[in-house]
Design an enzyme around this catalytic site. Structure first.
Site, mmCIF file in Angstrom:
data_model
loop_
_atom_site.group_PDB
_atom_site.id
_atom_site.type_symbol
_atom_site.label_atom_id
_atom_site.label_comp_id
_atom_site.label_asym_id
_atom_site.label_seq_id
_atom_site.Cartn_x
_atom_site.Cartn_y
_atom_site.Cartn_z
ATOM 1 N N SER A 30 0.689 -1.368 0.061
ATOM 2 C CA SER A 30 -0.050 0.096 -0.239
ATOM 3 C C SER A 30 0.713 1.288 -0.192
ATOM 4 O O SER A 30 1.749 1.274 0.677
ATOM 5 C CB SER A 30 -0.943 0.059 1.422
ATOM 6 N N GLY A 55 -3.682 3.591 1.111
ATOM 7 C CA GLY A 55 -4.406 3.613 2.289
ATOM 8 C C GLY A 55 -5.695 4.858 2.213
ATOM 9 O O GLY A 55 -5.384 5.980 1.695
ATOM 10 N N ASN A 108 -6.451 -0.939 1.488
ATOM 11 C CA ASN A 108 -5.670 -0.508 2.590
ATOM 12 C C ASN A 108 -6.595 0.645 3.319
ATOM 13 O O ASN A 108 -7.003 1.573 2.723
ATOM 14 C CB ASN A 108 -4.528 -0.192 2.399
ATOM 15 N N CYS A 139 0.582 3.281 10.602
ATOM 16 C CA CYS A 139 1.476 4.219 9.989
ATOM 17 C C CYS A 139 1.707 5.150 10.991
ATOM 18 O O CYS A 139 1.181 5.710 11.681
ATOM 19 C CB CYS A 139 0.129 4.775 8.976
ATOM 20 N N LYS A 174 -2.309 -4.866 9.315
ATOM 21 C CA LYS A 174 -1.126 -4.864 8.950
ATOM 22 C C LYS A 174 -0.195 -4.147 10.130
ATOM 23 O O LYS A 174 -0.697 -3.228 10.827
ATOM 24 C CB LYS A 174 -0.899 -3.786 7.963
ATOM 25 N N GLY A 226 12.324 -0.007 2.458
ATOM 26 C CA GLY A 226 13.582 -0.361 1.543
ATOM 27 C C GLY A 226 14.468 -1.294 1.901
ATOM 28 O O GLY A 226 14.252 -1.936 3.071
HETATM 29 C C1 LIG Z 1 5.842 6.192 0.085
HETATM 30 C C2 LIG Z 1 5.216 5.116 0.782
HETATM 31 C C3 LIG Z 1 3.755 5.370 1.326
HETATM 32 C C4 LIG Z 1 3.238 4.269 1.936
HETATM 33 N N1 LIG Z 1 1.748 4.453 2.238
HETATM 34 C C5 LIG Z 1 1.278 3.430 3.186
HETATM 35 C C6 LIG Z 1 -0.260 3.619 3.168
HETATM 36 O O1 LIG Z 1 -0.793 4.447 2.880
HETATM 37 N N2 LIG Z 1 -0.533 2.554 3.948
HETATM 38 C C7 LIG Z 1 -0.012 1.459 4.534
HETATM 39 O O2 LIG Z 1 -0.358 0.563 5.324
HETATM 40 N N3 LIG Z 1 1.600 1.383 4.262
HETATM 41 C C8 LIG Z 1 2.184 2.366 3.783
HETATM 42 N N4 LIG Z 1 3.328 2.352 3.194
HETATM 43 C C9 LIG Z 1 4.338 1.090 3.881
HETATM 44 C C10 LIG Z 1 4.372 0.146 2.893
HETATM 45 O O3 LIG Z 1 3.207 -0.450 2.391
HETATM 46 C C11 LIG Z 1 5.241 -0.923 3.267
HETATM 47 O O4 LIG Z 1 4.818 -1.409 4.642
HETATM 48 C C12 LIG Z 1 6.683 -0.213 3.582
HETATM 49 O O5 LIG Z 1 7.011 0.451 2.815
HETATM 50 C C13 LIG Z 1 7.745 -1.548 3.735
HETATM 51 O O6 LIG Z 1 7.997 -2.214 2.554
HETATM 52 P P1 LIG Z 1 9.176 -1.922 1.537
HETATM 53 O O7 LIG Z 1 10.195 -1.783 2.150
HETATM 54 O O8 LIG Z 1 9.192 -2.946 0.367
HETATM 55 O O9 LIG Z 1 8.709 -0.453 1.112
HETATM 56 C C14 LIG Z 1 3.963 3.384 2.528
HETATM 57 C C15 LIG Z 1 5.362 3.203 2.063
HETATM 58 C C16 LIG Z 1 6.037 4.273 1.396
HETATM 59 C C17 LIG Z 1 7.484 4.135 1.140
#
Ligand SMILES: Cc1cc2nc3c(=O)[nH]c(=O)nc-3n(C[C@H](O)[C@H](O)[C@H](O)COP(=O)(O)O)c2cc1C
Ligand SMILES: Cc1cc2nc3c(=O)[nH]c(=O)nc-3n(C[C@H](O)[C@H](O)[C@H](O)COP(=O)(O)OP(=O)(O)OC[C@H]3O[C@@H](n4cnc5c(N)ncnc54)[C@H](O)[C@@H]3O)c2cc1C
Ligand SMILES: Cc1cc2nc3c(=O)[nH]c(=O)nc-3n(C[C@H](O)[C@H](O)[C@H](O)COP(=O)(O)OP(=O)(O)OC[C@H]3O[C@@H](n4cnc5c(N)ncnc54)[C@H](O)[C@@H]3O)c2cc1C
Ligand SMILES: Cc1cc2nc3c(=O)[nH]c(=O)nc-3n(C[C@H](O)[C@H](O)[C@H](O)COP(=O)(O)O)c2cc1C
Ligand code: FES
Ligand code: FES
Lengths: 313, 262, 313, 262
Positions: A30, A55, A108, A139, A174, A226
């Site tokens: 998400s 979200g 989400n 979040c 989550k 990341g």
């Molecule tokens: C720019 C950005 C926006 C995000 N927005 C949401 C969100 O709206 N809702 C949510 O549950 N997680 C959100 N996340 C978290 C991601 O869904 C994910 O859990 C987190 O980035 C870890 O995964 P990754 O390392 O592959 O990015 C966001 C992450 C990023 C980088």
């Protein structure tokens, strides 16, 4: 939803998350894939395991002032502030595109109160194409609600139960990594009736500009994502897999098929890819291809053979 | 809209001035689809650090499929990018964003400052193609000094355009700001100013245009992660409240829509 | 200990941690610099702000089986298992070298029980050259004691008070980042009489080898350190700086003078450098040089002007 | 003991076989101080990823100050290392660790398998310098096939040493393991075996030597972060219980001191 049928000669990549059948275990995370349409030129969207959209809250939110993102070592911080169009415009404007793709769409949701979570879930309950709801209780960017919910097992249970009651589709909760013991929260969520857990959301972090002596994010703190966070995510998935029986969706720093399969060995039934989409908008398809190649070459019966197959001791 | 993620070959690397580099890629699909004001996101290195792509305006394209960027070395990403050698492959994403809304060439005034000159060359050459009556757009370019500005002016002159120059130290053209020059040439209100450069410069241009009732389009920067509207990172505050996104709603905006006090 | 005097023409890099005066704010992080002697060919040891030695327990410990370390994206995991020679051999064999260097030696201690912490502190209390004790309550690699101590504010307070009573030298308590709210632990430690806090210790992480389907560490989980964790560390230092009045020592992913000064802006009086020593054994001297250059060029009165000087809002 | 952290220049890069590369550095201080069996830690790339240095045995040194390593590309670090170009600078740390304890050259038998051949050349040349009676050490080298082994044998022969070869596929020398060859040549118990190679090979050699009452020194590998005894990462289980550290107590050990069942 019908169980996905496999074509002949195809490797079996199907997994299930409760009553939800996926053609493969690779979903978008998400907030990192918009509402899917943004990626249509770069990736074959029909090949995704599922689309998890940005979200959604009850009312539209405009988000935080810029700067909202900053790069860190092998990672990035974001403080988007949950900008979104609100559930009504989401349903009317955004949902039609992903729901026409033929892959499950997971919505989400986030709120400032238990009531808000319930009301969004109710609004989404009847909407065509909503395959599951992912409850974002973790979040770090919203000061009210978000943080408190995600770290307090009791509140998390209350929110989970409320959302479960408000809709028929599978509910995925989550989890936040910013807790002393993620297994406690995971168990609380399972006991409250969640169909699955997904983890991890971002770690809370900060960056400073020495020259201006200011935080690099207008919001001061933000969420770290990341490759940098992958070891923490993998550890939490492994720990949660030891204590819950509901399916786990692994998230955090996944950029390759190898990364994804490591999460499955640790106990995840499926994975989500976040930050990697920014670097390689074709990342999800590449991961699906990589898993398929591995399953074929290793002559596994199905990708499901990897789930929890870590050899310990 | 057609966007591409392509591994492309670096075919030329030129040091234009101190810390200013121009790279030429063989990038047929992206070059062909590109419009002035659009940009590309370039992946630097093969590892995870630096992690994110870096955005660069499209500086010039050719019908053979070449695409150029012009950039200044300001940090680690641009430093590494400047070290790439001819023959190496890089991953480009583009063309991204909404470009300038073109109009009558004879009623256009292009104003570029510093690296904001990069997209202006592409815009100028597109205007040049549209010119029928021989009345070409006006071009005002500013930089810190002669050394930085001179090599860039040549490209505009090669298009048959006359360049009005301004330098901070007076070593070339007007001693002062591009806005001084803009004031001096006294455009009519049927003109459109197309501008890219440092934020204070664009703010000054916007205020001048507002006063003179001239339409003004600006290309703005913002920290970007995805470049395609997915991360919502590149927020640009709007006058009406809320935010636009530099990568998908812009990077070119009508100056009057933006909040300039921030 | 005498306050450090400054030579003429030198920039003022002096800081104090309670009653402890340092010639500059840059120390080694425990477990990453051996007992200092290992680095004598690479770095001018007399230029260190302080030497923090490898964690010492009451009895010798042989540590975990290999593999003990694995590289991750911009970081590394370690599961050394607190291998050390025990307090007696530490005092007889290891302490003489660093204590002859003329820089403060801080001894990092760990135990399985409150009594053990007290007894090590007592043993060290009279030892020549021990300038301070750093209490490691947060090492994730020891299953007994360590984890529980570090995450429970009450236990942390008890250990802190016990160590304080057992020795006269300043007591620094080293905090774990693997907690929901680090400020709660920091406040408990301050209330229990600690002279300073240092943070962060490593985040708990895990890595998996897809081919062997085994964890990459024999211990399964380990501690994540290096640039990857810097955003989390910086955030926690900033948060703790809002709630405690005792000095803070910032740790986590510092590799350059800029990194170090960012921690000082966030509220740290001094910093420790860990993983970076492995990559660049001259790292600490390079950071000291870099800070000196900055302080001179920016014409700051002293490096202390940076402490907590972050501009927010 | 004198150890150095130095930026040194890559003066030669040779592809020896598929995925096997030899690099030559101009590294006067380290080369001069080095002893056979010691190693260097090399920083790859300038960024933070890969983060840690990589350890490599010293393959050869020259009195002019050249230092060579011989390595196989097995992962990202070695892949990047293989791509360095002549003239580029790298940071080397060394010489590190305890090398082989030399003895009477005529009573030495060197056994190298795969990349374990790397330190054997340095050892052989040092033995060669010590040889007075013209009775040179025995050398047994093993690899998967002729292609991998042949280029390396030449270096030993250039020292005037005869090499007994063994390959897994029989394409050069004995068809089988180096231990077979070791059995065949039937060393007396006044010999010392010096060995480096894959762990199963060294275990087999150790057991053979144990049976024949031959002294055996082995050079072992372990994951390393610092290479200088500071991190305690490179634990090697000891027969007597507890651990030694490959980087500071080794990488060369008396085979009998180690626990071979692990
Ligand atoms: C720019 C950005 C926006 C995000 N927005 C949401 C969100 O709206 N809702 C949510 O549950 N997680 C959100 N996340 C978290 C991601 O869904 C994910 O859990 C987190 O980035 C870890 O995964 P990754 O390392 O592959 O990015 C966001 C992450 C990023 C980088
Ligand atoms: C749409 C767009 C088009 C651009 N076109 C050009 C161009 O044609 N030529 C050119 O030289 N530059 C251009 N930029 C700016 C360029 O992207 C940054 O200079 C580059 O990303 C810096 O990378 P770095 O790793 O070298 O610097 P970093 O180490 O990341 O940062 C160094 C400094 O640059 C600043 N910076 C970092 N990223 C950005 C960014 N995205 N925008 C503004 N400042 C930033 C940082 O705050 C810091 O002060 C453009 C930016 C955008 C958003
Ligand atoms: C003292 C010492 C001397 C060495 N000398 C040589 C030499 O002369 N020639 C040579 O080719 N190699 C040598 N090695 C091994 C060499 O260090 C590794 O091959 C290298 O670090 C792998 O780096 P990578 O980034 O390419 O692989 P990674 O991506 O880090 O790993 C790829 C694979 O290599 C394995 N690996 C990683 N690090 C090590 C390590 N330190 N030891 C063993 N396996 C490892 C991993 O488990 C993985 O399976 C030596 C190792 C040590 C400890
Ligand atoms: C190999 C290794 C061993 C460590 N041993 C100890 C220890 O004995 N006691 C302790 O308090 N911290 C120990 N630490 C944690 C470090 O002191 C430091 O808190 C952590 O590594 C974060 O800093 P860094 O990112 O600069 O490495 C160890 C870290 C590493 C990498
Ligand atoms: S950069 Fe991601 S939305 Fe604009
Ligand atoms: S590698 Fe650090 S102690 Fe051996």
């Amino acid at each position: 939803m019908e169980p996905v049928k496999m074509k002949k000669d195809e490797v079996d990549l199907r997994v299930t998350i409760g009553s939800l059948s996926l053609q493969n275990p690779v979903m978008t995370a998400s907030g990192t894939f918009g509402y899917a349409r943004e990626f249509e030129d770069f990736v074959d969207l029909r090949r995704l395991g599922a689309v998890v959209v940005k979200g959604i809250s009850l009312k539209p939110r405009s988000g935080n002032p810029p700067p909202r993102i900053v790069e860190t070592a092998c990672g990035m911080l974001n403080a988007i502030g949950l900008e979104n169009v609100g559930v009504d415009r989401f349903i009317s404007d955004k949902m039609p595109y992903p729901s026409a793709l033929g892959v499950p769409v997971i919505v989400n949701i986030l709120g400032d109160s238990v009531e808000e979570y319930s009301r969004i879930a109710e609004r989404l309950a009847g909407v065509e194409g909503v395959a599951a709801i992912e409850v974002n209780i973790s979040c770090p960017n919203v000061k009210k609600g978000g943080v408190a919910f995600g770290t307090d097992p009791k509140m998390v249970a209350v929110v989970t139960a409320a959302v479960k009651q408000s809709c028929q589709v599978p509910v995925i909760v989550k989890l936040s990594p910013n807790v002393t013991d993620v297994t406690v929260v995971a168990k609380a969520v399972q006991d409250a009736g969640a169909d699955a857990v997904s983890l991890i959301n971002t770690l809370i972090g900060m960056a400073i500009n020495l020259t201006s002596r200011r935080p690099r994010l207008a919001n001061i703190i933000g969420g770290l994502s990341g490759p940098a966070i992958k070891p923490v995510a993998l550890r939490m998935v492994y720990q949660v897999a030891q204590v819950v029986t509901i399916p786990i969706i692994g998230i955090g720093g996944i950029t390759t098929a190898e990364d994804a399969m490591e999460f499955m060995l640790a106990g995840a039934c499926a994975v989500q890819i976040g930050t990697a989409n920014f670097v390689n908008p074709r990342a999800i398809e590449d991961v699906v291809d990589g898993i398929a190649t591995y399953v074929r070459e290793q002559q596994l019966g199905s990708v499901r053979d990897l789930i929890g197959a870590l050899r310990v001791g | 809209m057609s966007q591409f993620q392509k591994k492309v070959e670096l075919v030329r690397s030129e040091v234009i001035a101190r810390d200013v580099v121009r790279l030429t890629f063989n990038a047929l699909e992206i070059a062909t689809a590109a419009l002035p004001g659009q940009f590309v996101m370039i992946q630097i290195g093969s590892g995870k650090d630096p992690l994110l792509r870096r955005p660069f305006s499209i500086h010039q394209t050719s019908s053979e499929g070449y695409l150029q960027i012009l950039f200044k070395v300001v940090g680690r990403g641009t430093e590494l990018l400047a070290q790439y050698r001819v023959g190496e492959q890089l991953s480009l994403l583009g063309p991204l964003g909404k470009g300038f809304v073109l109009g009558e060439p004879s009623k256009a005034c292009l104003v570029g400052g510093g690296m904001g000159i990069a997209p202006m060359l592409f815009l100028a050459s597109r205007f040049q193609q549209l010119t029928t009556q021989g009345v070409v757009p006006k071009v005002i370019l500013g930089a810190r000094n002669r050394e930085e500005l001179l090599p860039l002016i040549g490209d505009f002159e090669a298009l048959g355009l006359e360049v009005l120059a301004a330098t901070d130290d007076g070593s070339l053209g007007h001693h002062g700001l591009v806005t001084d020059v803009l004031k001096i040439i006294n455009l009519g209100s049927d003109f459109t100013v197309f501008s890219c450069g440092p934020r204070p410069m664009m703010a000054a241009i916007h205020h001048l245009c507002l006063k003179e009732d001239i339409r003004c389009q600006v290309s703005v920067e913002s920290a970007m992660a995805c470049g395609m509207g997915a991360c919502l990172g590149c927020a640009v505050p709007l006058k009406a409240g809320g935010y636009a996104h530099a990568c998908s709603d812009g990077p070119v905006f009508e100056a009057g829509e933006l909040l300039w006090s921030l």
